[in-house]
Scaffold this motif. Structure first.
Motif, PDB file in Angstrom:
ATOM      1  N   TYR A  43     -14.650 -13.095 -13.468  1.00 13.38           N
ATOM      2  CA  TYR A  43     -14.423 -14.485 -13.064  1.00 13.38           C
ATOM      3  C   TYR A  43     -14.835 -15.464 -14.153  1.00 13.38           C
ATOM      4  CZ  TYR A  43     -14.098 -18.700 -10.316  1.00 13.38           C
ATOM      5  OH  TYR A  43     -13.736 -19.943  -9.873  1.00 13.38           O
ATOM      6  N   LYS A  93     -10.473 -18.076 -12.775  1.00 17.71           N
ATOM      7  CA  LYS A  93      -9.508 -18.173 -11.676  1.00 17.71           C
ATOM      8  C   LYS A  93      -9.717 -16.968 -10.763  1.00 17.71           C
ATOM      9  CE  LYS A  93      -5.806 -20.763 -13.945  1.00 17.71           C
ATOM     10  NZ  LYS A  93      -4.353 -20.766 -14.326  1.00 17.71           N
ATOM     11  N   ASP A 130      -6.948 -14.270 -11.044  1.00 22.41           N
ATOM     12  CA  ASP A 130      -7.021 -13.532 -12.307  1.00 22.41           C
ATOM     13  C   ASP A 130      -8.232 -12.607 -12.329  1.00 22.41           C
ATOM     14  OD1 ASP A 130      -4.772 -14.844 -13.127  1.00 22.41           O
ATOM     15  OD2 ASP A 130      -5.799 -16.230 -14.470  1.00 22.41           O
ATOM     16  N   SER A 177     -10.543 -26.004 -14.206  1.00 17.89           N
ATOM     17  CA  SER A 177     -10.118 -26.701 -12.994  1.00 17.89           C
ATOM     18  C   SER A 177     -11.298 -27.028 -12.094  1.00 17.89           C
ATOM     19  CB  SER A 177      -9.120 -25.832 -12.221  1.00 17.89           C
ATOM     20  OG  SER A 177      -9.775 -24.706 -11.682  1.00 17.89           O
ATOM     21  N   ALA A 235     -12.258 -24.025 -10.017  1.00 22.90           N
ATOM     22  CA  ALA A 235     -13.058 -23.014 -10.707  1.00 22.90           C
ATOM     23  C   ALA A 235     -14.516 -23.434 -10.785  1.00 22.90           C
ATOM     24  CB  ALA A 235     -12.500 -22.772 -12.112  1.00 22.90           C
TER      25      ALA A 235
END
Length: 204
Positions: free
Chosen positions: A37, A42, A45, A99, A102
């Motif tokens: 992470y 993300k 992901d 983001s 995140a």
């Protein structure tokens, strides 16, 4: 050296024991996911990368000889895959433009909106600064201050002496603090937030 419990667990996994494999995933999954992470930022992901890591572990389980702790071997495999992914992406995309989702996911819950907002601002500043420091420093700060790995775990994963890990971490924190201070000064704002690099672990 690996423990007897770990040797037995690995032996059972090699024999195709599904329960043993689930136990291994449950035991080490959180650390694997945390590393994935913080290298991807993300959730989707990270989940995909975690699956890749465990697939790699499964395919290479026969290579583990028990000469060192199982967690060190797992972290080494995790780190290699994460670094490969990390280096394929532009660091500006990985850190500078993190983001809100995140950042929020990495912060502890807080009932105080003012404190939550300050933590979020500090986290954004930290990632922005990380984009501008050398990669070998950034990765150690990520593993130690964001993932909470011990010095010996980082040393085994990166194949570095513990002293080198500590010295690089010191340099990384100092460099990140300097970058944050420069940003604060350029905005004519108080430089108090520069200390965030010295307390990065408090963000997560």
């Amino acid at each position: 050296m690996t423990t007897t419990d770990e040797k037995e667990l690995v032996a059972r996994c090699r024999k195709g024991d599904d329960d043993a494999w689930r136990e291994l995933v449950d035991r080490f999954g959180p650390k694997v996911y945390a590393i994935a992470y913080h290298f991807t930022l993300k959730r989707e992901d990270a989940e995909e990368l975690s699956q890749e890591i465990f697939l790699k572990l499964f395919e290479n389980l026969h290579r583990y000889d028990g000469g060192f702790p199982l967690v060190a071997w797992i972290l080494s495999v995790s780190r290699n895959l994460c670094i490969d992914r990390y280096r394929r992406r532009k660091r500006e995309k990985s850190f500078r433009f993190v983001s809100d989702e995140a950042v929020t996911a990495m912060l502890p819950s807080d009932d105080d909106p003012a404190k939550a907002a300050l933590r979020k601002e500090r986290a954004q500043m930290l990632f922005s600064a990380l984009a501008d420091v050398p990669e070998d420093l950034a990765e150690i700060l990520i593993l130690r201050d964001l993932n909470g790995l011990a010095y010996d775990e980082i040393g085994k994963a990166l194949e570095l002496p513990e002293g080198t890990v500590k010295s690089r971490l010191f340099r990384a924190r100092a460099e990140v603090a300097r970058k944050i201070r420069e940003r604060q000064e350029s905005r004519s704002a108080p430089g108090a937030l520069a200390s965030i690099a010295m307390a990065a672990a408090g963000l997560v």
